[in-house]
Design an enzyme around this catalytic site. Sequence first.
Site, PDB file in Angstrom:
ATOM      1  CG  ASP A  78      90.638  20.087  20.015  1.00  0.00           C
ATOM      2  OD1 ASP A  78      90.254  21.128  19.444  1.00  0.00           O
ATOM      3  OD2 ASP A  78      91.497  20.082  20.906  1.00  0.00           O
ATOM      4  CB  CYS A  81      93.699  20.088  18.251  1.00  0.00           C
ATOM      5  SG  CYS A  81      94.607  20.291  19.789  1.00  0.00           S
ATOM      6  CG  PHE A 168     100.608  23.617  26.698  1.00  0.00           C
ATOM      7  CD1 PHE A 168     101.584  24.373  26.068  1.00  0.00           C
ATOM      8  CD2 PHE A 168     100.473  22.289  26.325  1.00  0.00           C
ATOM      9  CE1 PHE A 168     102.397  23.829  25.078  1.00  0.00           C
ATOM     10  CE2 PHE A 168     101.280  21.728  25.339  1.00  0.00           C
ATOM     11  CZ  PHE A 168     102.247  22.514  24.713  1.00  0.00           C
ATOM     12  CG  HIS A 184      98.322  21.897  22.480  1.00  0.00           C
ATOM     13  ND1 HIS A 184      98.157  20.907  23.432  1.00  0.00           N
ATOM     14  CD2 HIS A 184      97.681  21.446  21.378  1.00  0.00           C
ATOM     15  CE1 HIS A 184      97.466  19.910  22.918  1.00  0.00           C
ATOM     16  NE2 HIS A 184      97.149  20.211  21.673  1.00  0.00           N
ATOM     17  N   GLY A 308     106.589  18.187  24.745  1.00  0.00           N
ATOM     18  CA  GLY A 308     106.569  17.158  25.770  1.00  0.00           C
ATOM     19  C   GLY A 308     105.487  17.485  26.780  1.00  0.00           C
ATOM     20  CG  MET A 310     102.286  20.509  32.178  1.00  0.00           C
ATOM     21  SD  MET A 310     100.950  20.509  33.402  1.00  0.00           S
ATOM     22  CE  MET A 310     101.529  21.741  34.568  1.00  0.00           C
ATOM     23  CG  HIS A 331     100.096  14.951  18.666  1.00  0.00           C
ATOM     24  ND1 HIS A 331     100.283  13.684  19.199  1.00  0.00           N
ATOM     25  CD2 HIS A 331      99.020  15.470  19.320  1.00  0.00           C
ATOM     26  CE1 HIS A 331      99.363  13.466  20.127  1.00  0.00           C
ATOM     27  NE2 HIS A 331      98.595  14.527  20.228  1.00  0.00           N
ATOM     28  N   GLY A 334     102.520  11.703  23.975  1.00  0.00           N
ATOM     29  CA  GLY A 334     101.513  10.646  23.986  1.00  0.00           C
ATOM     30  C   GLY A 334     101.233  10.169  25.398  1.00  0.00           C
ATOM     31  CE  LYS A 401      99.053  21.371  30.875  1.00  0.00           C
ATOM     32  NZ  LYS A 401      98.761  20.491  29.736  1.00  0.00           N
TER      33      LYS A 401
END
Length: 402
Positions: A78, A81, A168, A184, A308, A310, A331, A334, A401
């Site tokens: 990706d 990203c 998202f 994102h 963060g 959802m 980022h 995690g 999403k």
Amino acid sequence: MPIHLVLNANEKNGHKPVKIFTPDVDPQALQQLRNMAALPFVFRHIAVMPDVHVGIGATVGSVIPSQGAIVPAAVGVDIGCGMNAVRLSLNARQLPDNPKALRTAIEKAVPVGFDQHKRETVKASSLSALDAGIDRIVGKHPGLMKMLRQFRLTWARQLGTLGGGNHFIEICLDEADDVWVMLHSGSRGIGNCIGRYFIELARKDMSREYGHLPDKDLSYLVEGTQHFADYVEALSWAQDYAMLNRREMMRLVVEALKPVLPPFELTKEAINCHHNYVERETHFGEEVYITRKGAISAQAGELGIIPGSMGAKSYIVRGKGNAESFCSCSHGAGRRMSRMEAKRRFSTQDMVEQTEGIECRKDKDVVDEIPAAYKDIEAVMAHQSDLVEVVHTLRQIVCVKG
């Protein structure tokens, strides 16, 4: 907070140190980091962010400085990203009582998952610039065209689309109840193809040159070779594509919101930043390639976005230019568990409870994105107070999403 843990501190075996900005590290991630630190071209040390977790190819949340080589699997598939966020000239009081209208408007404007636009939406001049770049790349590596169905049509129509997984689009409120749009996403199908193609190329090159590597994901391309130059060119193209994808998506979202919101303007773009990418930078007086695998640039005064999960807080931050982190920060929160483990442990009812008050999908296909599958974002932020300062704290009210 400062560095919590240093691996390979004595470097007796020639491995570079690994400096970790959190005490919360999975044993598998520690082994991945040791393996990466053993590569001969790693410069000075590897820096590890507080959102660290096991990844494919390299540990997510790692910052890998190198001289003379790049590991394509560390960048991943990706490519480019990252995040984009803008603040609107609206307050929470001006939003509709039913936030579903906002979600519906966004979902109509932006294809998600495997979907794409029915026609190109970006300017012809932008497409022409991308055309010229990708034509040079596939001219040297025609195999790329076989990896993406309807090659040119697909990458062109995926510009301005979200994708799936943890990508998202969100409507958020900050501490003053001002409205933000945050999203994102990355380089979509074409970035995936470029990543997979050059990862395999590096493996073949290393096999011919060295016979057997203890970890094939550590296969690298050496500066000065044709494949290295071609990868850097393709990587740069995919990163530009990802940046344009987010820009176009943001434009589509803003246009879609206009009919369902009072008149507004964009008051500030926080940043449009990558968090899976390679950049040529100067650190400790030397030029190096910086691979940020799930990390963003946090140069002194530079704005960034740390989302963060959802249902959790997100942050607009300003970098402190911490040299030991190679001017980087986390980022996101995690992952604490794999997608498979999250689906095994949690139900749709858990999803409903953990995303209470947020307009979003709550079905079984997004349970792997449940907040409990991620680390506590506030703990992650506490461990990087030496890396960034918080400018705005955001809370989601709508989440789209893939």
